[in-house]
Design a protein around this motif. Structure first.
Motif, short mmCIF file in Angstrom:
data_model
loop_
_atom_site.label_atom_id
_atom_site.label_comp_id
_atom_site.label_asym_id
_atom_site.label_seq_id
_atom_site.Cartn_x
_atom_site.Cartn_y
_atom_site.Cartn_z
N HIS A 35 -13.49 -7.37 -9.60
CA HIS A 35 -13.52 -8.48 -10.56
C HIS A 35 -12.70 -9.68 -10.10
N TYR A 36 -11.67 -9.41 -9.28
CA TYR A 36 -10.77 -10.48 -8.86
C TYR A 36 -10.55 -10.41 -7.34
N PRO A 37 -11.60 -10.69 -6.56
CA PRO A 37 -11.47 -10.55 -5.10
C PRO A 37 -10.67 -11.66 -4.44
N ASP A 38 -10.52 -12.79 -5.12
CA ASP A 38 -9.92 -13.95 -4.46
C ASP A 38 -8.77 -14.57 -5.24
N GLU A 39 -8.08 -13.76 -6.01
CA GLU A 39 -6.86 -14.25 -6.65
C GLU A 39 -5.80 -14.48 -5.57
N GLU A 40 -4.75 -15.21 -5.92
CA GLU A 40 -3.71 -15.50 -4.93
C GLU A 40 -3.13 -14.24 -4.29
N PRO A 41 -2.85 -13.16 -5.06
CA PRO A 41 -2.31 -11.95 -4.42
C PRO A 41 -3.37 -10.96 -3.95
N SER A 42 -4.65 -11.35 -3.99
CA SER A 42 -5.69 -10.37 -3.68
C SER A 42 -5.64 -9.89 -2.23
N ALA A 43 -5.14 -10.73 -1.31
CA ALA A 43 -5.04 -10.28 0.09
C ALA A 43 -4.17 -9.04 0.20
N VAL A 44 -3.11 -8.99 -0.61
CA VAL A 44 -2.22 -7.81 -0.60
C VAL A 44 -2.96 -6.61 -1.17
N TRP A 45 -3.76 -6.81 -2.20
CA TRP A 45 -4.50 -5.69 -2.79
C TRP A 45 -5.52 -5.15 -1.79
N TRP A 46 -6.25 -6.05 -1.14
CA TRP A 46 -7.20 -5.61 -0.12
C TRP A 46 -6.47 -4.84 0.99
N TYR A 47 -5.32 -5.38 1.41
CA TYR A 47 -4.56 -4.74 2.49
C TYR A 47 -4.12 -3.33 2.10
N ASP A 48 -3.53 -3.21 0.90
CA ASP A 48 -3.04 -1.90 0.48
C ASP A 48 -4.18 -0.90 0.35
N ALA A 49 -5.31 -1.32 -0.18
CA ALA A 49 -6.45 -0.41 -0.31
C ALA A 49 -6.95 0.02 1.06
N ALA A 50 -7.06 -0.93 1.99
CA ALA A 50 -7.51 -0.60 3.34
C ALA A 50 -6.52 0.34 4.02
N LEU A 51 -5.23 0.09 3.83
CA LEU A 51 -4.21 0.94 4.45
C LEU A 51 -4.26 2.35 3.88
N ALA A 52 -4.51 2.46 2.58
CA ALA A 52 -4.63 3.79 1.98
C ALA A 52 -5.77 4.57 2.62
N TYR A 53 -6.90 3.90 2.87
CA TYR A 53 -8.01 4.60 3.52
C TYR A 53 -7.68 4.92 4.97
N LYS A 54 -6.86 4.09 5.61
CA LYS A 54 -6.39 4.42 6.96
C LYS A 54 -5.57 5.71 6.93
N ALA A 81 -2.64 -7.00 8.62
CA ALA A 81 -4.04 -6.81 8.21
C ALA A 81 -4.96 -6.85 9.41
N PHE A 82 -4.66 -7.72 10.38
CA PHE A 82 -5.49 -7.80 11.58
C PHE A 82 -5.30 -6.58 12.46
N TRP A 83 -4.08 -6.06 12.53
CA TRP A 83 -3.84 -4.87 13.36
C TRP A 83 -4.64 -3.68 12.81
N ASN A 84 -4.51 -3.43 11.53
CA ASN A 84 -5.22 -2.29 10.95
C ASN A 84 -6.73 -2.45 11.06
N LEU A 85 -7.21 -3.68 10.94
CA LEU A 85 -8.64 -3.90 11.13
C LEU A 85 -9.03 -3.64 12.58
N GLY A 86 -8.18 -4.06 13.52
CA GLY A 86 -8.47 -3.80 14.93
C GLY A 86 -8.59 -2.32 15.21
N VAL A 87 -7.72 -1.51 14.61
CA VAL A 87 -7.77 -0.06 14.79
C VAL A 87 -9.07 0.50 14.21
N ALA A 88 -9.35 0.14 12.95
CA ALA A 88 -10.54 0.68 12.29
C ALA A 88 -11.82 0.22 12.98
N ALA A 89 -11.87 -1.03 13.41
CA ALA A 89 -13.07 -1.54 14.09
C ALA A 89 -13.24 -0.85 15.44
#
Length: 288
Positions: A35-54, A81-89
């Motif tokens: 519902h809120y993909p682009d709020e000011e703190p959303s980058a942190v939410w995306w990061y934490d969710a991606a890290l949890a899946y890592k 965020a770029f490091w974890n994406l580099g690993v997953a990619a």
């Protein structure tokens, strides 16, 4: 989802994060982000969710959410965020995304397309296979992949296999004045075709054993005498170890040597080595 409800869900997501309930935390973050993909703190939410899946080793999800986190993060500032994406990619073999992620983090990679096979220097990786832990040296091919340059004593592991490692050092090794980090292994990226063999050698002195090791490495094979292994506790392993001081020196006499080579080639090299002086070998067999 109203903002008041989103706030409550985010609080619950953080509680689950603190409890290391990674899946539940990630799912709650995703509910808010839908519902809120682009709020000011959303980058942190995306990061934490991606890290949890890592942490869960769910690489497709870490890749998908990691792309969203990186898209909202500053480039060239070593943002994790770029490091974890580099690993997953990398694990997903999405080389275009991996290349862009490393550049976004601030690391230059060899120009081109496809798989990254550069010269990123030596490092160490702590193998972890069902409770057995062994630190081996690698030659890094990219920021997160490396080729194993020792013959591991751990069962089922091989010289020459390519592993993916994490980005946070969990130890340090020094050798010949050079300090390198120790990373934790994430997974085997590419298996090695070379079997691990074991033999007993008798040599007059250490230089004879060194000559045997050199003859195998000259053919892109591996050789690891028992005198090159040493046992240290987990606490010390995660600290700084000076290999020159703590490593057991190669010595002569009788000892086991682990070899990484096809059996026929191993026998040829052993026979050629045995002709070079007071040297002999016996009992070549596959290592269990």
């Amino acid at each position: 989802m109203e903002k008041a409800e989103a706030k409550r869900v985010l609080e619950r997501a953080r509680e689950m994060w603190e409890a290391e309930e990674w899946l539940r935390s990630a799912e709650l973050y995703e509910q808010v982000l839908a519902h809120y993909p682009d709020e000011e703190p959303s980058a942190v939410w995306w990061y934490d969710a991606a890290l949890a899946y890592k942490f869960l080793r769910d690489w497709p999800k870490a890749w998908a959410l990691g792309r969203e986190a990186a898209a909202r993060s500053p480039r060239g500032e070593q943002d994790p965020a770029f490091w974890n994406l580099g690993v997953a990619a990398t694990i997903q073999r999405d080389w275009a995304t991996a290349r862009d992620a490393w550049e976004g983090f601030g690391i230059s990679v060899p120009a081109g397309e496809g798989e990254i096979n550069g010269a990123f220097g030596p490092a160490c990786v702590r193998l972890d296979t069902g409770g057995e832990r062994e630190v081996v040296w690698i030659q890094r091919l990219c920021p997160t992949r490396g080729r194993v340059m020792n013959v591991p004593a751990t069962q089922g592991r091989r010289f020459g296999e390519i592993v993916v490692h994490d980005g946070e050092p969990t130890g340090e090794r020094t050798y010949n004045g050079q300090s390198v980090p120790v990373f934790d292994e994430l997974l085997i990226f590419e298996a090695s075709p070379l079997p691990t063999l074991r033999t007993t050698v008798n040599a007059a002195d250490a230089s004879d054993v060194d000559a045997l090791v050199a003859s195998f490495f000259a053919r892109d094979f591996g050789a690891e005498p028992a005198s090159s292994f040493h046992m240290i506790c987990a606490c010390c392993s995660e600290g700084r170890v000076d290999w020159d001081e703590s490593g057991t020196p190669t010595h002569g006499g009788s000892q086991t040597v682990w070899l990484a080579a096809p059996e026929a080639e191993a026998r040829q090299l052993l026979d050629a080595w045995a002709e070079g002086g007071e040297r002999s070998w016996s009992g070549l067999e596959l290592s269990a």
